[in-house]
Scaffold this motif. Structure first.
Motif, PDB file in Angstrom:
ATOM      1  N   GLY A 185      42.146  13.227 -52.368  1.00 50.49           N
ATOM      2  CA  GLY A 185      44.088  12.996 -53.488  1.00 50.49           C
ATOM      3  C   GLY A 185      43.675  12.206 -53.782  1.00 50.49           C
ATOM      4  N   THR A 186      43.503  10.450 -53.618  1.00 53.88           N
ATOM      5  CA  THR A 186      42.713   9.529 -54.060  1.00 53.88           C
ATOM      6  C   THR A 186      41.540   8.572 -54.944  1.00 53.88           C
ATOM      7  N   LEU A 187      41.801   8.456 -56.497  1.00 53.23           N
ATOM      8  CA  LEU A 187      40.071   7.733 -56.477  1.00 53.23           C
ATOM      9  C   LEU A 187      39.944   6.430 -56.777  1.00 53.23           C
ATOM     10  N   LEU A 188      39.729   5.530 -57.349  1.00 51.52           N
ATOM     11  CA  LEU A 188      39.766   4.381 -57.190  1.00 51.52           C
ATOM     12  C   LEU A 188      38.747   4.643 -58.970  1.00 51.52           C
ATOM     13  N   LEU A 189      39.654   3.957 -60.056  1.00 49.84           N
ATOM     14  CA  LEU A 189      38.292   3.329 -61.432  1.00 49.84           C
ATOM     15  C   LEU A 189      38.083   2.165 -61.516  1.00 49.84           C
ATOM     16  N   GLY A 190      37.345   1.752 -60.387  1.00 46.92           N
ATOM     17  CA  GLY A 190      36.407  -0.047 -60.261  1.00 46.92           C
ATOM     18  C   GLY A 190      36.222   0.216 -61.316  1.00 46.92           C
ATOM     19  N   ASN A 191      35.287  -1.624 -60.845  1.00 46.02           N
ATOM     20  CA  ASN A 191      34.598  -2.099 -61.986  1.00 46.02           C
ATOM     21  C   ASN A 191      33.666  -3.034 -61.896  1.00 46.02           C
ATOM     22  N   SER A 192      33.243  -3.977 -62.307  1.00 49.79           N
ATOM     23  CA  SER A 192      32.111  -4.776 -61.555  1.00 49.79           C
ATOM     24  C   SER A 192      32.605  -6.527 -61.308  1.00 49.79           C
ATOM     25  N   ILE A 193      34.373  -6.302 -61.642  1.00 52.56           N
ATOM     26  CA  ILE A 193      34.602  -8.079 -60.564  1.00 52.56           C
ATOM     27  C   ILE A 193      35.428  -6.424 -59.739  1.00 52.56           C
ATOM     28  N   THR A 194      35.577  -6.028 -59.434  1.00 52.54           N
ATOM     29  CA  THR A 194      36.158  -4.795 -58.048  1.00 52.54           C
ATOM     30  C   THR A 194      35.081  -4.575 -57.414  1.00 52.54           C
ATOM     31  N   HIS A 195      33.903  -4.993 -57.638  1.00 50.49           N
ATOM     32  CA  HIS A 195      33.003  -4.624 -56.262  1.00 50.49           C
ATOM     33  C   HIS A 195      31.590  -5.084 -56.615  1.00 50.49           C
ATOM     34  N   ALA A 196      31.600  -5.783 -57.804  1.00 46.57           N
ATOM     35  CA  ALA A 196      30.463  -6.839 -57.321  1.00 46.57           C
ATOM     36  C   ALA A 196      31.270  -8.629 -57.601  1.00 46.57           C
ATOM     37  N   ILE A 197      31.400  -8.145 -58.191  1.00 43.09           N
ATOM     38  CA  ILE A 197      32.315 -10.456 -58.880  1.00 43.09           C
ATOM     39  C   ILE A 197      32.309 -10.470 -57.912  1.00 43.09           C
ATOM     40  N   ASN A 198      33.756  -9.910 -57.131  1.00 43.26           N
ATOM     41  CA  ASN A 198      34.963 -10.668 -56.639  1.00 43.26           C
ATOM     42  C   ASN A 198      34.818 -10.756 -54.518  1.00 43.26           C
ATOM     43  N   ALA A 199      33.070 -10.296 -54.657  1.00 41.21           N
ATOM     44  CA  ALA A 199      32.316 -10.826 -53.344  1.00 41.21           C
ATOM     45  C   ALA A 199      32.373 -12.065 -53.545  1.00 41.21           C
ATOM     46  N   THR A 200      32.006 -12.715 -54.730  1.00 39.67           N
ATOM     47  CA  THR A 200      31.071 -14.490 -54.828  1.00 39.67           C
ATOM     48  C   THR A 200      32.448 -14.915 -55.610  1.00 39.67           C
ATOM     49  N   LEU A 201      33.955 -14.599 -55.703  1.00 40.26           N
ATOM     50  CA  LEU A 201      34.576 -14.879 -55.928  1.00 40.26           C
ATOM     51  C   LEU A 201      35.550 -15.404 -54.891  1.00 40.26           C
ATOM     52  N   TYR A 202      35.613 -14.895 -54.105  1.00 38.85           N
ATOM     53  CA  TYR A 202      36.706 -14.265 -52.989  1.00 38.85           C
ATOM     54  C   TYR A 202      35.953 -15.442 -51.787  1.00 38.85           C
ATOM     55  N   THR A 203      36.749 -16.106 -51.011  1.00 39.59           N
ATOM     56  CA  THR A 203      35.958 -15.703 -48.628  1.00 39.59           C
ATOM     57  C   THR A 203      36.130 -15.056 -48.451  1.00 39.59           C
ATOM     58  N   HIS A 204      37.483 -13.691 -48.203  1.00 44.26           N
ATOM     59  CA  HIS A 204      37.946 -12.871 -47.561  1.00 44.26           C
ATOM     60  C   HIS A 204      37.971 -11.962 -48.827  1.00 44.26           C
ATOM     61  N   LEU A 205      38.018 -10.804 -48.685  1.00 40.06           N
ATOM     62  CA  LEU A 205      38.219  -9.557 -49.246  1.00 40.06           C
ATOM     63  C   LEU A 205      39.414  -8.709 -48.266  1.00 40.06           C
ATOM     64  N   PRO A 206      40.130  -7.754 -48.668  1.00 39.84           N
ATOM     65  CA  PRO A 206      40.696  -7.033 -48.172  1.00 39.84           C
ATOM     66  C   PRO A 206      39.743  -5.461 -47.853  1.00 39.84           C
ATOM     67  N   TYR A 207      38.944  -5.200 -48.538  1.00 40.53           N
ATOM     68  CA  TYR A 207      38.115  -4.504 -48.525  1.00 40.53           C
ATOM     69  C   TYR A 207      36.389  -4.816 -48.873  1.00 40.53           C
ATOM     70  N   ASP A 208      35.199  -3.848 -48.149  1.00 39.78           N
ATOM     71  CA  ASP A 208      34.490  -3.906 -48.295  1.00 39.78           C
ATOM     72  C   ASP A 208      33.858  -3.256 -49.702  1.00 39.78           C
ATOM     73  N   PRO A 209      32.882  -3.673 -50.870  1.00 40.77           N
ATOM     74  CA  PRO A 209      33.106  -3.553 -52.209  1.00 40.77           C
ATOM     75  C   PRO A 209      32.458  -1.928 -51.663  1.00 40.77           C
ATOM     76  N   ILE A 210      30.766  -1.975 -50.346  1.00 43.77           N
ATOM     77  CA  ILE A 210      29.806  -1.424 -50.066  1.00 43.77           C
ATOM     78  C   ILE A 210      30.569  -0.134 -49.194  1.00 43.77           C
ATOM     79  N   ARG A 211      30.722  -1.135 -47.989  1.00 40.76           N
ATOM     80  CA  ARG A 211      31.129  -0.422 -47.297  1.00 40.76           C
ATOM     81  C   ARG A 211      32.422   1.212 -47.032  1.00 40.76           C
ATOM     82  N   ASP A 212      33.271   0.169 -48.510  1.00 39.05           N
ATOM     83  CA  ASP A 212      34.488   0.585 -48.451  1.00 39.05           C
ATOM     84  C   ASP A 212      34.856   2.471 -49.029  1.00 39.05           C
TER      85      ASP A 212
END
Length: 322
Positions: free
Chosen positions: A88-115
Motif C-alpha cells: 500500500g505504501t512505497l518510498l521514492l528514495g535516493n542516494s541521500i536517503t539510502h547512502a549519504i545520510n548514514a555518513t552524515l548522521y550519527t543516528h537515523l530513525p531507519y536503517d537504509p538496508i534492513r528496513d
C-alpha cells in the motif's frame, strides 16, 4: 470422519491460494501511496509525476503522491520504513536517503538496508562543476594549474550539506586547495559566483544550464557516470582522466522490508514497462536525469555499494557527523 492426508493437503493448498488471490485483489483495489522526501516541483517529485499516469495504467491502481519534505528525506524515509509491507505504501528514495545520510548522521530513525526492499533504480544524475567566467581554461587539467598554485587557493561554495560533502570530497581527490564560503541561499551564492567573489560550486544540471548557455558560468565537468542529457557538451570526470572519484546520485523505489516478492516484482514490471516508453524517457531526459530501470537485485547491490563509497569519502575528509 478423518480425511485422507492427500485430501487435507489439497484443501490447505486451495485455502492458501484463495487467500493469496483475495489479498492481491484487495491490494489492487486500494490506492498506492508513494512517499517523496521533497517538496512538490523538486527533481524527485517531477520525475514521479512524469511516471505516475502511465504507472497507474500499468499497475491498474490509483497513485497518491505524498510529499513529506524534511531534512535530507529523513521524515519520508522513516514513515516508509514503518509502513505495513502490504503493497500500500512505497518510498521514492535516493542516494541521500539510502547512502549519504548514514555518513552524515550519527543516528537515523531507519536503517537504509534492513528496513527496505529495493524495487528499482529509476534514474541517475550528477552535478556540474561550474566556475565564475574569469577562471582560466575550459578543462579540469587547465584549471588544476591555477588551483594547485600557492596563490591560487580556490573559494568554493555549497548551498547545503550534501553539495558541500560532494565538493569537499572532489577537491580533496583532485588535490586542490579550497576554502568554503558560506551562503544562506542559492540566490546569494549564484550572485557571488557570477560576480567572481567565489570561484567554484556544484550545481544540478537544470540549475546550471541557463547560466552556462548564457556564458555567465563555465562548466568544467559533470560528476555523473554519464554526460547530462541537458548539458551533453560537458564531459564527465572520467573523460578527463579523473578516476577513483564516485559520488553517485540517483532516485529509486523502495518498499518496506518484508514486502512479498510478488508485490516487489509486480511493481518492478510496471515501472520497467513505463520506462520503456520513448516519450516518457524523453521527458525524464528533459529533466536532466539519465534513465536506468534496474532489477531489484541489482538495485539492492548498488545501495550497499554506494553506502560504502560515501562512508569512505566521509572518512577521507573527516566529515563532522550530525
Amino acid at each position: 470422519m478423518k480425511l485422507p492426508l492427500a485430501t487435507t493437503m489439497l484443501v490447505a493448498c486451495i485455502v492458501a491460494m484463495v487467500s493469496l488471490i483475495a489479498q492481491a485483489q484487495q491490494t489492487a483495489q486500494r490506492p498506492l501511496r508513494i512517499l517523496v522526501g521533497a517538496a512538490p516541483s523538486s527533481l524527485a517529485d517531477e520525475q514521479l509525476r512524469v511516471l505516475s499516469p502511465a504507472l497507474e495504467r500499468a499497475l491498474q491502481r490509483r497513485i497518491i503522491i505524498d510529499n513529506r519534505a524534511g531534512t535530507h528525506g529523513v521524515v519520508a524515509s522513516e514513515i516508509g520504513a514503518k509502513s505495513n509491507p502490504d503493497g500500500g505504501t512505497l518510498l521514492l528514495g535516493n542516494s541521500i536517503t539510502h547512502a549519504i545520510n548514514a555518513t552524515l548522521y550519527t543516528h537515523l530513525p531507519y536503517d537504509p538496508i534492513r528496513d527496505f526492499a529495493p524495487i528499482t533504480q529509476i534514474s541517475a544524475n550528477g552535478m556540474i562543476v561550474v566556475g565564475q567566467p574569469k577562471l582560466p581554461g575550459i578543462t579540469l587539467s587547465e584549471l588544476a594549474t591555477y588551483a594547485q598554485h600557492p596563490a591560487g587557493k580556490l573559494r568554493v561554495s555549497a548551498i547545503d550539506t550534501v553539495e558541500r560533502f560532494a565538493g569537499d570530497a572532489l577537491w580533496a581527490h583532485l588535490g586542490w586547495k579550497a576554502t568554503n564560503v558560506e551562503h544562506k541561499s542559492s540566490i546569494t551564492a549564484m550572485e557571488a559566483l557570477r560576480a567572481g567573489r567565489i570561484d567554484l560550486t556544484l550545481l544540478a544540471p537544470a540549475a546550471a544550464r541557463p547560466h552556462v548557455h548564457a556564458g555567465r558560468l563555465k562548466a568544467y565537468a559533470t560528476t555523473g557516470a554519464d554526460r547530462s542529457p541537458i548539458l551533453p557538451e560537458v564531459p564527465t570526470l572520467q573523460e578527463q582522466d579523473v578516476t577513483g572519484y564516485e559520488f553517485p546520485l540517483w532516485d529509486g523505489l523502495f518498499a518496506p522490508a518484508h514486502t512479498s516478492k510478488e508485490i516487489v516484482d509486480a511493481v518492478h514490471r510496471g515501472v520497467a514497462q513505463v520506462l520503456d516508453d520513448n516519450g516518457i524517457r524523453q521527458r525524464l531526459d528533459d529533466l536532466g536525469v539519465n534513465v536506468v530501470g534496474s532489477t531489484p537485485q541489482a538495485f539492492a547491490a548498488k545501495v550497499k555499494r554506494d553506502l560504502e563509497t560515501f562512508r569512505k569519502h566521509g572518512a577521507r575528509i573527516g566529515i563532522q557527523r550530525m
